[in-house]
Each structure stands twice: as structure tokens, then as C-alpha cells.
Design an enzyme around this catalytic site. Sequence first.
Site, PDB file in Angstrom:
ATOM      1  N   ASN A  24      -0.385  -4.609  12.127  1.00 36.48           N
ATOM      2  CA  ASN A  24      -1.774  -4.497  12.493  1.00 36.48           C
ATOM      3  C   ASN A  24      -2.228  -5.101  13.644  1.00 36.48           C
ATOM      4  OD1 ASN A  24      -2.602  -7.608  12.156  1.00 36.48           O
ATOM      5  ND2 ASN A  24      -2.027  -7.222  10.044  1.00 36.48           N
ATOM      6  N   ASP A  34       5.390  -4.941   6.871  1.00 34.59           N
ATOM      7  CA  ASP A  34       5.060  -6.138   7.693  1.00 34.59           C
ATOM      8  C   ASP A  34       5.300  -7.518   7.115  1.00 34.59           C
ATOM      9  OD1 ASP A  34       4.151  -7.461   9.962  1.00 34.59           O
ATOM     10  OD2 ASP A  34       1.920  -6.943   9.679  1.00 34.59           O
ATOM     11  N   SER A 117       1.610   3.545   8.911  1.00 34.68           N
ATOM     12  CA  SER A 117       0.372   3.976   8.233  1.00 34.68           C
ATOM     13  C   SER A 117       0.373   4.773   6.718  1.00 34.68           C
ATOM     14  CB  SER A 117      -0.393   4.951   9.433  1.00 34.68           C
ATOM     15  OG  SER A 117      -0.743   4.170  10.464  1.00 34.68           O
TER      16      SER A 117
HETATM   17  N1  AR6 Z   1      11.178  -0.826   4.130  1.00 32.08           N
HETATM   18  C1  AR6 Z   1      10.927   0.350   4.537  1.00 32.08           C
HETATM   19  N2  AR6 Z   1       9.799   0.961   4.120  1.00 32.08           N
HETATM   20  C2  AR6 Z   1       8.805   0.176   3.522  1.00 32.08           C
HETATM   21  C3  AR6 Z   1       9.293  -1.290   3.131  1.00 32.08           C
HETATM   22  C4  AR6 Z   1      10.664  -1.685   3.563  1.00 32.08           C
HETATM   23  N3  AR6 Z   1      11.063  -2.916   3.095  1.00 32.08           N
HETATM   24  N4  AR6 Z   1       8.136  -1.567   2.668  1.00 32.08           N
HETATM   25  C5  AR6 Z   1       7.408  -0.726   2.563  1.00 32.08           C
HETATM   26  N5  AR6 Z   1       7.565   0.141   3.061  1.00 32.08           N
HETATM   27  P1  AR6 Z   1       2.573  -0.460   4.863  1.00 32.08           P
HETATM   28  P2  AR6 Z   1       0.762   0.669   6.975  1.00 32.08           P
HETATM   29  C6  AR6 Z   1       6.924   1.369   3.487  1.00 32.08           C
HETATM   30  O1  AR6 Z   1       1.385  -0.648   4.054  1.00 32.08           O
HETATM   31  O2  AR6 Z   1       0.469   1.673   5.837  1.00 32.08           O
HETATM   32  C7  AR6 Z   1       0.041  -4.514   6.439  1.00 32.08           C
HETATM   33  O3  AR6 Z   1      -0.577  -5.340   5.569  1.00 32.08           O
HETATM   34  C8  AR6 Z   1       5.773   1.938   2.483  1.00 32.08           C
HETATM   35  O4  AR6 Z   1       6.209   2.422   1.409  1.00 32.08           O
HETATM   36  O5  AR6 Z   1       3.741  -1.269   5.020  1.00 32.08           O
HETATM   37  O6  AR6 Z   1       1.060   0.942   8.218  1.00 32.08           O
HETATM   38  C9  AR6 Z   1       0.020  -4.644   7.775  1.00 32.08           C
HETATM   39  O7  AR6 Z   1      -0.184  -5.897   8.349  1.00 32.08           O
HETATM   40  C10 AR6 Z   1       4.916   2.904   3.314  1.00 32.08           C
HETATM   41  O8  AR6 Z   1       5.434   4.158   3.219  1.00 32.08           O
HETATM   42  O9  AR6 Z   1       2.082  -0.217   6.388  1.00 32.08           O
HETATM   43  C11 AR6 Z   1      -0.978  -3.882   8.199  1.00 32.08           C
HETATM   44  O10 AR6 Z   1      -2.345  -4.766   8.091  1.00 32.08           O
HETATM   45  C12 AR6 Z   1       5.229   2.297   4.821  1.00 32.08           C
HETATM   46  O11 AR6 Z   1       6.469   1.498   4.666  1.00 32.08           O
HETATM   47  C13 AR6 Z   1      -1.140  -2.800   7.364  1.00 32.08           C
HETATM   48  O12 AR6 Z   1      -0.415  -3.150   6.175  1.00 32.08           O
HETATM   49  C14 AR6 Z   1       4.003   1.664   5.417  1.00 32.08           C
HETATM   50  O13 AR6 Z   1       3.374   1.072   4.407  1.00 32.08           O
HETATM   51  C15 AR6 Z   1      -0.341  -1.558   7.802  1.00 32.08           C
HETATM   52  O14 AR6 Z   1      -0.518  -0.384   6.882  1.00 32.08           O
END
Ligand code: AR6
Length: 178
Positions: A24, A34, A117
Site C-alpha cells: 500500500n 504484503d 490488486s
Molecule cells: N504468494 C503469492 N500470492 C499471494 C500470497 C503469497 N504468499 N498471499 C496472497 N497472495 P493482496 P492487493 C495473492 O490482498 O489486492 C495489503 O494489506 C492473493 O491471493 O495481498 O494488491 C497491502 O498492504 C491475491 O491474488 O494484495 C495493501 O493494503 C494477490 O496475492 C493491500 O493488501 C494480491 O492480494 C493490497 O491489496
Amino acid sequence: MDRFSIIVGDITCSDAEAIVNAANTTLLGGSGVDGAIHRAAGPELLAECRTLGGCETGQAKLTAGYRLQAKYVLHTPGPIWRGGGHGEAALLASCYRSCLTLSAERGIRTVDFPSISTGVYRYPLPQAATVALKAIMDFLAEHDLPERVRMVCHTEDAAQVYRQTWNFWYAESKTDRM
Ligand code: AR6
């Protein structure tokens, strides 16, 4: 395209030289990928992130990887999905381009991306896959670095969407299909 592939896995276990964090704009950690990256890298990562002064949506900043196998982390805040009429696609494409540009400038040879995202920020997966793949393929067509880029999907379902999208836009023959 032998420089690009779609895999299923946990990006914190990646053996790429750089992994991308779907961050973020504060760069101070969060949930999802993250949180997983910060947990795996250790508190030194947050300490370095605190020195960076945040990052604008669509831009990217580089840190060390600390306890990760990856040498570097590229932090990029993706757009929050607000229906698609608020520049989300351009910002999402910019995330991928910014990470790849920074990688090429640093001479980084291998980069792994999560699906930016599409979790907490609720970008619909099929649309995000189209934007992500176009940004990556356009960049690779014009640059020699990175030598290898992978999309690391957390689930097989997400990987299916990326593979179908890749096959729709990029597979020219049966042997190209992912
Ligand atoms: N390895 C690969 N992909 C993953 C993993 C992992 N270990 N864990 C989750 N994903 P998101 P965003 C996937 O929510 O939508 C955070 O709080 C997950 O299944 O991680 O960009 C940040 O600080 C999904 O498909 O990121 C921001 O505030 C993808 O990663 C916010 O979330 C992205 O999901 C960013 O949201």
C-alpha cells in the site's frame, strides 16, 4: 514466450532475484501477500521501508530481501478497484512496468510477481490478468532484462485465469499454450 511463465506457489519461497510486493502507499506492511513477505523477510524489511517515505500508486520502490531467498523486494501499491472508471487499468499496468523498469535498471535477471490488486483491493481477476500480461509481455518485447519473469499465483484457480488469459491473447500455436 520462454522468458515468461505462470506458476502456482507462495511468493515468499521464491528463488527469483527479486520478488514484487503488492503493497500500500505507506509501504509499512499490511495483510495478504504484503504481510506474508514482511513476516518471511523479518523486521529489517519494515525498518528499511520506514526510510522510503511511502510510494505512489502505480510506482515502485526497491529494498533488500533480508531473510528471503530473494535478494530484492520491489514494493508497488496497486490501485483499489472502484468500478474500473477511475484509471485502475492504467495504474495497474504502471505497477508492472515500474517494477520491470527498476529491475532492468538494477541489472536484475529474474523477477516474480504476485497478482497485484486482486485480493484486498478487489480488482476482478480476469481484467487484472489481461492488464498484467499485456504490461509484462510488452515490456519483455522491448527489453533484454529481466531475462525471466513469472506470475506466481497463490491458488490453482487464479493460475487458471492467468493461463486462459495468456492463451487467449498470446498463444500463437499449440506448443505455446500454458
Ligand atoms: N504468494 C503469492 N500470492 C499471494 C500470497 C503469497 N504468499 N498471499 C496472497 N497472495 P493482496 P492487493 C495473492 O490482498 O489486492 C495489503 O494489506 C492473493 O491471493 O495481498 O494488491 C497491502 O498492504 C491475491 O491474488 O494484495 C495493501 O493494503 C494477490 O496475492 C493491500 O493488501 C494480491 O492480494 C493490497 O491489496
